[in-house]
Motif scaffolding. Structure first.
Motif, PDB file in Angstrom:
ATOM      1  N   ILE A 116     -11.144  -0.411   2.903  1.00  0.00           N
ATOM      2  CA  ILE A 116     -10.908   0.671   1.945  1.00  0.00           C
ATOM      3  C   ILE A 116     -11.338   0.266   0.539  1.00  0.00           C
ATOM      4  N   ARG A 117     -11.041  -0.952   0.139  1.00  0.00           N
ATOM      5  CA  ARG A 117     -11.459  -1.414  -1.198  1.00  0.00           C
ATOM      6  C   ARG A 117     -12.977  -1.390  -1.320  1.00  0.00           C
ATOM      7  N   GLU A 118     -13.666  -1.822  -0.261  1.00  0.00           N
ATOM      8  CA  GLU A 118     -15.124  -1.841  -0.291  1.00  0.00           C
ATOM      9  C   GLU A 118     -15.702  -0.428  -0.311  1.00  0.00           C
ATOM     10  N   GLU A 119     -15.171   0.451   0.525  1.00  0.00           N
ATOM     11  CA  GLU A 119     -15.730   1.802   0.643  1.00  0.00           C
ATOM     12  C   GLU A 119     -15.371   2.703  -0.537  1.00  0.00           C
ATOM     13  N   PHE A 120     -14.174   2.542  -1.089  1.00  0.00           N
ATOM     14  CA  PHE A 120     -13.702   3.458  -2.125  1.00  0.00           C
ATOM     15  C   PHE A 120     -13.593   2.813  -3.504  1.00  0.00           C
ATOM     16  N   GLY A 121     -13.702   1.487  -3.558  1.00  0.00           N
ATOM     17  CA  GLY A 121     -13.632   0.809  -4.839  1.00  0.00           C
ATOM     18  C   GLY A 121     -12.276   0.912  -5.522  1.00  0.00           C
ATOM     19  N   ILE A 122     -11.217   0.910  -4.721  1.00  0.00           N
ATOM     20  CA  ILE A 122      -9.880   0.989  -5.296  1.00  0.00           C
ATOM     21  C   ILE A 122      -9.173  -0.356  -5.145  1.00  0.00           C
ATOM     22  N   SER A 123      -8.111  -0.535  -5.882  1.00  0.00           N
ATOM     23  CA  SER A 123      -7.391  -1.810  -5.892  1.00  0.00           C
ATOM     24  C   SER A 123      -6.493  -1.955  -4.666  1.00  0.00           C
ATOM     25  N   GLN A 124      -6.063  -3.191  -4.401  1.00  0.00           N
ATOM     26  CA  GLN A 124      -5.128  -3.448  -3.308  1.00  0.00           C
ATOM     27  C   GLN A 124      -3.816  -2.681  -3.503  1.00  0.00           C
ATOM     28  N   PRO A 125      -3.256  -2.639  -4.712  1.00  0.00           N
ATOM     29  CA  PRO A 125      -2.031  -1.840  -4.890  1.00  0.00           C
ATOM     30  C   PRO A 125      -2.240  -0.354  -4.564  1.00  0.00           C
ATOM     31  N   ALA A 126      -3.427   0.176  -4.866  1.00  0.00           N
ATOM     32  CA  ALA A 126      -3.706   1.579  -4.536  1.00  0.00           C
ATOM     33  C   ALA A 126      -3.775   1.769  -3.020  1.00  0.00           C
ATOM     34  N   VAL A 127      -4.388   0.817  -2.322  1.00  0.00           N
ATOM     35  CA  VAL A 127      -4.437   0.882  -0.851  1.00  0.00           C
ATOM     36  C   VAL A 127      -3.019   0.823  -0.305  1.00  0.00           C
ATOM     37  N   SER A 128      -2.209  -0.073  -0.845  1.00  0.00           N
ATOM     38  CA  SER A 128      -0.821  -0.196  -0.398  1.00  0.00           C
ATOM     39  C   SER A 128      -0.059   1.106  -0.597  1.00  0.00           C
ATOM     40  N   GLN A 129      -0.333   1.793  -1.684  1.00  0.00           N
ATOM     41  CA  GLN A 129       0.318   3.083  -1.940  1.00  0.00           C
ATOM     42  C   GLN A 129      -0.072   4.103  -0.877  1.00  0.00           C
ATOM     43  N   HIS A 130      -1.344   4.153  -0.507  1.00  0.00           N
ATOM     44  CA  HIS A 130      -1.796   5.072   0.537  1.00  0.00           C
ATOM     45  C   HIS A 130      -1.145   4.728   1.876  1.00  0.00           C
ATOM     46  N   LEU A 131      -1.059   3.439   2.182  1.00  0.00           N
ATOM     47  CA  LEU A 131      -0.395   3.026   3.422  1.00  0.00           C
ATOM     48  C   LEU A 131       1.077   3.434   3.404  1.00  0.00           C
ATOM     49  N   ARG A 132       1.713   3.317   2.254  1.00  0.00           N
ATOM     50  CA  ARG A 132       3.114   3.717   2.129  1.00  0.00           C
ATOM     51  C   ARG A 132       3.276   5.216   2.368  1.00  0.00           C
ATOM     52  N   VAL A 133       2.380   6.025   1.809  1.00  0.00           N
ATOM     53  CA  VAL A 133       2.437   7.477   2.020  1.00  0.00           C
ATOM     54  C   VAL A 133       2.283   7.795   3.502  1.00  0.00           C
ATOM     55  N   LEU A 134       1.339   7.140   4.165  1.00  0.00           N
ATOM     56  CA  LEU A 134       1.141   7.373   5.603  1.00  0.00           C
ATOM     57  C   LEU A 134       2.379   6.965   6.392  1.00  0.00           C
ATOM     58  N   ARG A 135       2.976   5.866   6.014  1.00  0.00           N
ATOM     59  CA  ARG A 135       4.184   5.384   6.689  1.00  0.00           C
ATOM     60  C   ARG A 135       5.351   6.337   6.461  1.00  0.00           C
ATOM     61  N   GLU A 136       5.590   6.705   5.221  1.00  0.00           N
ATOM     62  CA  GLU A 136       6.736   7.545   4.893  1.00  0.00           C
ATOM     63  C   GLU A 136       6.589   8.975   5.417  1.00  0.00           C
ATOM     64  N   SER A 137       5.366   9.434   5.577  1.00  0.00           N
ATOM     65  CA  SER A 137       5.145  10.782   6.109  1.00  0.00           C
ATOM     66  C   SER A 137       5.108  10.795   7.634  1.00  0.00           C
ATOM     67  N   GLY A 138       5.184   9.622   8.245  1.00  0.00           N
ATOM     68  CA  GLY A 138       5.222   9.528   9.698  1.00  0.00           C
ATOM     69  C   GLY A 138       3.879   9.422  10.385  1.00  0.00           C
ATOM     70  N   PHE A 139       2.784   9.391   9.625  1.00  0.00           N
ATOM     71  CA  PHE A 139       1.456   9.304  10.236  1.00  0.00           C
ATOM     72  C   PHE A 139       1.108   7.895  10.703  1.00  0.00           C
ATOM     73  N   ALA A 140       1.792   6.908  10.159  1.00  0.00           N
ATOM     74  CA  ALA A 140       1.520   5.518  10.530  1.00  0.00           C
ATOM     75  C   ALA A 140       2.837   4.774  10.693  1.00  0.00           C
ATOM     76  N   SER A 141       2.800   3.789  11.555  1.00  0.00           N
ATOM     77  CA  SER A 141       3.950   2.889  11.706  1.00  0.00           C
ATOM     78  C   SER A 141       3.493   1.497  11.308  1.00  0.00           C
ATOM     79  N   VAL A 142       4.458   0.656  10.984  1.00  0.00           N
ATOM     80  CA  VAL A 142       4.140  -0.717  10.607  1.00  0.00           C
ATOM     81  C   VAL A 142       5.120  -1.638  11.312  1.00  0.00           C
ATOM     82  N   ARG A 143       4.609  -2.784  11.705  1.00  0.00           N
ATOM     83  CA  ARG A 143       5.485  -3.804  12.279  1.00  0.00           C
ATOM     84  C   ARG A 143       5.062  -5.148  11.720  1.00  0.00           C
TER      85      ARG A 143
END
Length: 117
Positions: free
Chosen positions: A33-60
């Protein structure tokens, strides 16, 4: 957050595409994602958090790694919502299929006719 608010973001859609092939470490997802979109690691983490909290992704957790995966339930809900609109494009796809078949048939007849000369 509404499903289409989540899916409306191209970064989150891309993350889901990456996860569709199977469980992925957050670091690998982040690198792509950083390579394709040129965004920071914290921004990627925020997107992952949104996916997790909205139920689209799980994490273990696996040691120090965090492994993300797609959760199908929200996608089924989106699919069910889209079902009422499928008739709009199914009819057009059927018509396209008919036209393609007609074109193949006509091309075959022309080839037969030119081969008989």
């Amino acid at each position: 957050m509404h499903a289409f608010d989540v899916l409306g973001d191209p970064v989150r859609r891309r993350i889901l595409e990456l996860l569709a092939s199977g469980e992925q470490p957050s670091g690998e997802v982040g690198a792509v994602i950083r390579e394709e979109f040129g965004i920071s690691q914290p921004a990627v983490s925020q997107h992952l958090r949104v996916l997790r909290e909205s139920g689209f992704a799980s994490v273990r957790a696996e040691g120090t790694r965090r492994l993300y995966a797609v959760r199908a339930d929200p996608l089924r809900e989106v699919d069910a919502w889209l079902e009422r609109f499928r008739g709009f494009w199914d009819q057009r796809l059927d018509a396209l299929g008919t036209e393609l078949a007609r074109g193949r048939r006509e091309r075959g007849l022309r080839e037969e006719a030119s081969g008989d000369d």
